[in-house]
Design a protein around this motif. Sequence first.
Motif, PDB file in Angstrom:
ATOM      1  N   UNK A  64       0.823  -1.210   0.000  1.00 15.71           N
ATOM      2  CA  UNK A  64       0.000   0.000   0.000  1.00 15.71           C
ATOM      3  C   UNK A  64       0.860   1.264   0.000  1.00 15.71           C
ATOM      4  N   UNK A  65       1.947   1.230   0.731  1.00 15.75           N
ATOM      5  CA  UNK A  65       2.823   2.408   0.752  1.00 15.75           C
ATOM      6  C   UNK A  65       3.458   2.637  -0.611  1.00 15.75           C
ATOM      7  N   UNK A  66       3.901   1.576  -1.252  1.00 15.50           N
ATOM      8  CA  UNK A  66       4.510   1.724  -2.576  1.00 15.50           C
ATOM      9  C   UNK A  66       3.487   2.243  -3.586  1.00 15.50           C
ATOM     10  N   UNK A  67       2.249   1.743  -3.536  1.00 15.39           N
ATOM     11  CA  UNK A  67       1.226   2.242  -4.450  1.00 15.39           C
ATOM     12  C   UNK A  67       0.927   3.712  -4.195  1.00 15.39           C
ATOM     13  N   UNK A  68       0.913   4.111  -2.925  1.00 13.79           N
ATOM     14  CA  UNK A  68       0.669   5.524  -2.608  1.00 13.79           C
ATOM     15  C   UNK A  68       1.806   6.403  -3.119  1.00 13.79           C
ATOM     16  N   UNK A  69       3.045   5.920  -2.946  1.00 14.51           N
ATOM     17  CA  UNK A  69       4.186   6.699  -3.432  1.00 14.51           C
ATOM     18  C   UNK A  69       4.157   6.835  -4.946  1.00 14.51           C
ATOM     19  N   UNK A  70       3.746   5.769  -5.652  1.00 17.18           N
ATOM     20  CA  UNK A  70       3.667   5.849  -7.106  1.00 17.18           C
ATOM     21  C   UNK A  70       2.531   6.757  -7.555  1.00 17.18           C
ATOM     22  N   UNK A  71       1.435   6.804  -6.789  1.00 18.49           N
ATOM     23  CA  UNK A  71       0.306   7.656  -7.162  1.00 18.49           C
ATOM     24  C   UNK A  71       0.572   9.129  -6.896  1.00 18.49           C
ATOM     25  N   UNK A  72       1.567   9.425  -6.072  1.00 21.30           N
ATOM     26  CA  UNK A  72       1.833  10.816  -5.722  1.00 21.30           C
ATOM     27  C   UNK A  72       2.475  11.576  -6.875  1.00 21.30           C
ATOM     28  N   UNK A  73       3.300  10.912  -7.678  1.00 24.16           N
ATOM     29  CA  UNK A  73       4.032  11.603  -8.734  1.00 24.16           C
ATOM     30  C   UNK A  73       3.104  12.232  -9.778  1.00 24.16           C
ATOM     31  N   UNK A  74       2.112  11.503 -10.362  1.00 18.87           N
ATOM     32  CA  UNK A  74       1.244  12.164 -11.360  1.00 18.87           C
ATOM     33  C   UNK A  74       0.398  13.291 -10.768  1.00 18.87           C
ATOM     34  N   UNK A  75      -0.018  13.124  -9.512  1.00 21.76           N
ATOM     35  CA  UNK A  75      -0.793  14.207  -8.882  1.00 21.76           C
ATOM     36  C   UNK A  75       0.085  15.442  -8.702  1.00 21.76           C
ATOM     37  N   UNK A  76       1.353  15.240  -8.319  1.00 18.48           N
ATOM     38  CA  UNK A  76       2.246  16.386  -8.163  1.00 18.48           C
ATOM     39  C   UNK A  76       2.486  17.074  -9.502  1.00 18.48           C
ATOM     40  N   UNK A  77       2.625  16.295 -10.581  1.00 27.27           N
ATOM     41  CA  UNK A  77       2.809  16.914 -11.903  1.00 27.27           C
ATOM     42  C   UNK A  77       1.564  17.695 -12.307  1.00 27.27           C
ATOM     43  N   UNK A  78       0.391  17.171 -11.975  1.00 31.54           N
ATOM     44  CA  UNK A  78      -0.835  17.886 -12.318  1.00 31.54           C
ATOM     45  C   UNK A  78      -0.933  19.198 -11.542  1.00 31.54           C
TER      46      UNK A  78
END
Length: 820
Positions: A64-78
């Motif tokens: 779950x932590x790895x999935x959250x970390x991966x989901x953070x990058x596109x949101x930060x770019x947006x």
Amino acid sequence: MRLILPVLVAILLLSGLAFGQTIDPEVRAGIEARRVQLEAIESLLREDPREADLVALSEEVRRLRQEAALAEAPVARQIDALRAELEALGPPPAEGEPAESEDIQRERRRLNQQLAEAEAARAQIALNIAAAERLAGRIAELRREAFTEDLFARTPFLISPELWTDALRGFQEGYGNAVAAYRGWYDSTSERGRLDVAFGSIIGALVLAIALLVPVRRALNRLIAKRIAGLEPYPSRRVILAAVRTAASVLPGVLGGFFLYEALRLNGAIPEEGEVLARAIWFGFIVLLLADGVASAVFAPRLPAWRVLRLETRSVFVIRGLLLGSAVVIVVDRVLIRGAEVFGGSPALTTVQEGLVSMTLGILLFLLARDRLWSRGEDTGAEAAGPARVIEGEAPPGAPEAPARVVAPAETSREEPRKARTRIRVFVRILAVIAVLAPLVGYTNLGYFIATRTFALFALFGLVWSLRALMREMVRLADRKFSSKALEEAEGDERLLLSWIGIIIDLLALAVFVPPALLILGAAWADVRGWIVDAFIGFEIGNVRISLAKILTAVAIFALLLWLTRQAQKAAETQIFPRSRMDKGVQNSLRTLMGYIGLVIAFAAGVGTLGFDLSNLAIIAGALSVGIGFGLQSIVNNFVSGLILLFERPIKVGDWIITSSGEGIVKRISVRSTEIETFDRSSVIVPNSELISSSVTNWTHKDRIGRIIINVGTAYSSDAKRVIEILEQVARESTDILNYPAPFVVFEDFGASSLDFSLRAYIRDVSESLRVRTRLRVAIHERFREEGIEIPFPQRDINMRDLPEDFFDRAFPPKPGDPA
């Protein structure tokens, strides 16, 4: 302005469609699902953590932590894209300024709403990551508590009669089940009429296995001993021979065991429920073969010269026996554990078995850690000690000559490793004592864990060390085989490259050792796999992510480019330079510049692979400039002076120079200093700045022609004109003297006891000046003797006055019998 505004609004609307969309519903759903799962895990841990599968929960939290970390990058770019669009719109008008158009206001509200949603999503992702890290810490704490509680759990004393009675009852039950299983197979095979065939095939496979295990192994070992009889036992050969002998000892036994295992399985002697036990026996058999093969190959009881570890023969036999005994105990223990799982057992039987195994292994471990078994390996052996160094003893004047004493090289440097090995053996003996005493006082789990895991760690270390030694020796063999003699005698670049390869091999060995060692010490495979993944994924420093994968890739690229640079230098030195007309100095300069350029390219490629922006190196350059201003002036001065020497070439390799530091031949011009070899074969290391800032005499700067001067004196009775003619004639007759410029003689002066002349002539190679001077002096001496010209020596007349009349009588008293 009326035309520009609609165009700007259209551009912003299009960019908003591309980059300013709201958060994807799937992304939002994933964020919410992870939040719910993390709350459920936290609730489970709060209610009853003992009933939870902590290993599975730990793996789930990590996922779950790895999935959250991966989901953070596109949101930060947006979020960055939305902020850029808002900045393109400009700040909202202040109070009193004209209001924006309706379209601009609508676009600004839409972008602000989307930005708020994106920032809320990123905040929730951050909360999920924080919750996952908090849960991971809680689960790790619970697992440590459970592990410690199980390790220090009290068990019945091993000397308790009730414990042995319950253990005997459990053993009888398991033995009865095993006999019943065998009878069931026997009866079923007899009913089918295949008993004779089954026994025949099993006995045949057993005979074949014994034949492969005993005669074939002995024949292979005798063949290997015969082939190495005339070889010199170099360190590389000893390591490679150990690997070959290990393979020769293990493979025949493995092949025979495989035939027997298949014969049992095909005849139904291994039931489906007994597959676990059969595999345990098969694996234990391989472990015994490997232990015997490695011990026999490394310690070589019958071939002392080929031992990898230089130990005494008596110690070798003892160590080999103790290691094989330990392997037998461990294999029997694992087989009995699997047998208890198949045929049944009891907690009392498990406690007795673990206690006996712990005490037996503890005793064997204590015997293995004795200093007497390993001391000879530390103090003897030519390879270990190296060549001795003789220091002449000093004696006072007039005393007899002191005897020479022998001092081993690097004696001080070897003291620390010896002390470290002694401390390790002391620590191992302490562990052995604990393993023996723990079952007797009711801590069977602790003693069993210490005994079995210590041997497992030592076995893993020995295996990794053997592979490391084999790889390093293979690299050395390849270097000696494929390197030319000229390159072996070159500077030190090849040795430096080999050192880097050795460091990489050591790092690989460490990477191979650590994960299994963690498993042996009690870590779960899910944890080890997660740590490996986290190490490869890495962590962020600013906008740069540092990971093990990037580091290994950068090191590999750096080493590859450095190797290619060395290959280019080799090709230039062996293929291009010999066919050119460049002198050695130019060749050395070009080779050094190629090395510098290759090093810079390799460094830039490695740093770029790590993800650093090379433009940021300006900060490092600024820091270096500050360092140069404070304390690195001398280093930079020498470095720049070295570049000047390479480009301007006032001094080149092979030149005969005279400096304030000494006189000799230039052997190498490096980054910081220049190496000069004097005529007595000593090396003088001169800083490059001294050669640039001070005066240097270079005898061979433009060419090798030089002038020699020979001074000679004749008696005052000599004919000066005739002396000049003889000296000129001797010079013209010599093949060492150049005809142009022509030699000439100078009448120097009227000396105190001679007429002083000097012969001045030019020779082709100034490095031959000593030999030419000697030959000319011999020729001059012979001609002067033929011509009757005297070469005088200083003479003095002594006048003695005011002496007492009886001075000579007292200084030289007459002896009896002397005439008066």
